[in-house]
Write a protein that holds these residues in place. Structure first.
Motif, PDB file in Angstrom:
ATOM      1  N   TRP A 191       2.025   1.989  -3.512  1.00 47.68           N
ATOM      2  CA  TRP A 191       0.927   2.571  -4.313  1.00 47.68           C
ATOM      3  C   TRP A 191       0.670   4.015  -3.867  1.00 47.68           C
ATOM      4  CZ3 TRP A 191      -3.085   4.637  -6.573  1.00 47.68           C
ATOM      5  CH2 TRP A 191      -4.318   4.839  -5.929  1.00 47.68           C
ATOM      6  N   HIS A 192       0.649   4.306  -2.587  1.00 48.58           N
ATOM      7  CA  HIS A 192       0.312   5.667  -2.137  1.00 48.58           C
ATOM      8  C   HIS A 192       1.400   6.674  -2.467  1.00 48.58           C
ATOM      9  CE1 HIS A 192      -3.363   5.434   0.639  1.00 48.58           C
ATOM     10  NE2 HIS A 192      -3.457   4.574  -0.344  1.00 48.58           N
ATOM     11  N   ARG A 243       0.839  -1.213   0.000  1.00 47.31           N
ATOM     12  CA  ARG A 243       0.000   0.000   0.000  1.00 47.31           C
ATOM     13  C   ARG A 243       0.867   1.255   0.000  1.00 47.31           C
ATOM     14  NH1 ARG A 243      -2.909   2.383   4.941  1.00 47.31           N
ATOM     15  NH2 ARG A 243      -4.006   4.169   4.039  1.00 47.31           N
ATOM     16  N   LEU A 280      -5.436  11.025  -4.049  1.00 45.65           N
ATOM     17  CA  LEU A 280      -5.704   9.608  -3.798  1.00 45.65           C
ATOM     18  C   LEU A 280      -7.227   9.415  -3.747  1.00 45.65           C
ATOM     19  CD1 LEU A 280      -2.937   8.780  -1.162  1.00 45.65           C
ATOM     20  CD2 LEU A 280      -3.030   8.055  -3.545  1.00 45.65           C
ATOM     21  N   PRO A 281      -7.706   8.239  -4.133  1.00 43.34           N
ATOM     22  CA  PRO A 281      -9.159   8.052  -4.261  1.00 43.34           C
ATOM     23  C   PRO A 281      -9.904   7.999  -2.933  1.00 43.34           C
ATOM     24  CG  PRO A 281      -8.005   6.002  -4.683  1.00 43.34           C
ATOM     25  CD  PRO A 281      -6.948   7.046  -4.513  1.00 43.34           C
ATOM     26  N   HIS A 309      -6.379  -5.127  -4.006  1.00 43.76           N
ATOM     27  CA  HIS A 309      -7.169  -5.403  -2.786  1.00 43.76           C
ATOM     28  C   HIS A 309      -7.355  -6.883  -2.518  1.00 43.76           C
ATOM     29  CE1 HIS A 309      -9.053  -1.119  -2.326  1.00 43.76           C
ATOM     30  NE2 HIS A 309      -7.803  -1.200  -1.925  1.00 43.76           N
ATOM     31  N   ALA A 365      -5.350  10.014   4.517  1.00 41.07           N
ATOM     32  CA  ALA A 365      -5.346   8.961   3.477  1.00 41.07           C
ATOM     33  C   ALA A 365      -4.176   8.014   3.675  1.00 41.07           C
ATOM     34  CB  ALA A 365      -5.275   9.592   2.092  1.00 41.07           C
TER      35      ALA A 365
END
Ligand code: HEM
Ligand SMILES: N=NC(=O)c1ccncc1
Length: 292
Positions: A50-51, A47, A144-145, A175, A80
């Motif tokens: 990705w972030h 994660r 970020l979403p 996920h 986030a």
């Protein structure tokens, strides 16, 4: 939005960093605490990769993994990124052993290692990210979403990075790993019943389970499987699954894990390389864990 200043472009390749040793040390660390979550640090490291990459904006050419600006506030403490200090602190131990590696290279390599060591596809990786000297102006706000929104928001966020619809759906398969934490995002639980094994189970869950709404103590709500309420989906995820433009890819990946693996590897490589000033002559690694 201004780009953060980065260190002079010292070619990371000339620092003779043994990236195989770095990979092996990260792999060794993944299951060092069997009490952490589902027994692996892999998902939270993945994660982080990705972030630190997903803030990229193709129009302004700001954000992305180059710079590793999550070392600084406001990114470091942005909601986030709740929980990602665990990943950054774990990798700080590796950085102390290999101080020559840039944080951006270290964090993205750790994401590649996590996916591969948890059964996912081989993801080609190359060094070349430089550490920023100061915080970036681009906070995760709007970059970020937001899980509470709908499919059009997902398209806005990923298209801003230059990521297309098929790549979006492939990346959502991330996920398959890990879980939500009430004290980090306000959501709770894993997306599938084996959250430390990288597979296409995420897509099978969307296609085959029956989803009902569950209100959470955080004030949020999420989808849970009617027959096994441990397994969940975020509000935005069912909106995306039911979107005409996305659905054909969800169905494809639920049916064919090999195609998912191939598309995911390509999309994740693209994501972690967004905005990185590669010279083009960097060595491309396809790591396998070794015992030296
Ligand atoms: C619409 C896009 C997305 C949304 C709204 C979203 C949202 C979230 C949220 C709310 C969490 C829970 C955080 C926590 O409580 O610990 C989470 C976890 C996670 N996300 Fe995403 N995510 C998205 C896309 C992605 C992508 C593209 C990847 C990777 C390619 C990814 C990888 C992960 C992983 C591995 C976890 C679990 C981390 C852990 O177990 O600690 N997510 N995501
Ligand atoms: N994977 N995405 C996330 O973890 C996340 C994204 C945006 N807001 C909170 C959490």
């Amino acid at each position: 939005e201004t780009k953060s200043k980065t260190a002079p472009a010292a070619k990371t390749e000339k620092k003779n960093i043994d990236y195989q040793k770095v990979y092996n040390d990260i792999a060794e660390m993944l299951d060092e605490d069997p009490e952490y979550d589902d027994g692996s640090y892999g998902p939270v490291l993945f994660r982080l990769a990705w972030h630190c990459s997903g803030t990229y904006d193709k129009e302004t050419q700001t954000g992305g993994s180059n710079g590793a600006t999550m070392r600084f506030k406001p990114e470091a403490t942005h909601s986030a990124n709740n929980g990602l200090a665990i990943a950054r602190d774990l990798l700080e131990k590796i950085h102390q052993k290999y101080p020559e590696i840039s944080y951006g290279d270290l964090w993205t390599l750790a994401g590649v290692c996590a996916v591969q060591e948890l059964g996912g596809p081989t993801i080609p990786w190359r060094a070349g990210r430089q550490d920023a000297l100061e915080a970036s102006q681009c906070t995760p706000d709007g970059r970020l979403p937001d899980a509470t929104k709908k499919e059009d928001h997902a398209r806005d966020v990923f298209h801003r990075m230059g990521i297309n619809d098929r790549e979006i759906v492939a990346l959502m398969g991330g996920h398959t790993l890990g879980r939500c934490h009430l004290d980090r995002s306000g959501f709770d639980g894993p997306w599938q019943e084996a959250p430390t094994f990288f597979s296409n189970e995420y897509y099978k869950a969307l296609a085959n389970r029956t989803w009902i709404k569950k209100n959470l103590e955080s004030g949020q709500w999420q989808w849970v499987d009617k027959d096994n309420t441990v397994v969940m989906m975020l509000p935005i995820e069912l909106s995306m699954y039911n979107d005409k433009g996305f659905k054909k890819y969800y169905d494809l990946y639920a049916k064919d894990q090999d195609v998912f693996f191939k598309d995911f590897a390509a999309a994740f490589k693209k994501l972690i390389e967004l905005g990185v000033p590669f010279t083009g002559d960097e060595k491309v690694y396809e790591f396998k864990r070794t015992t030296e």
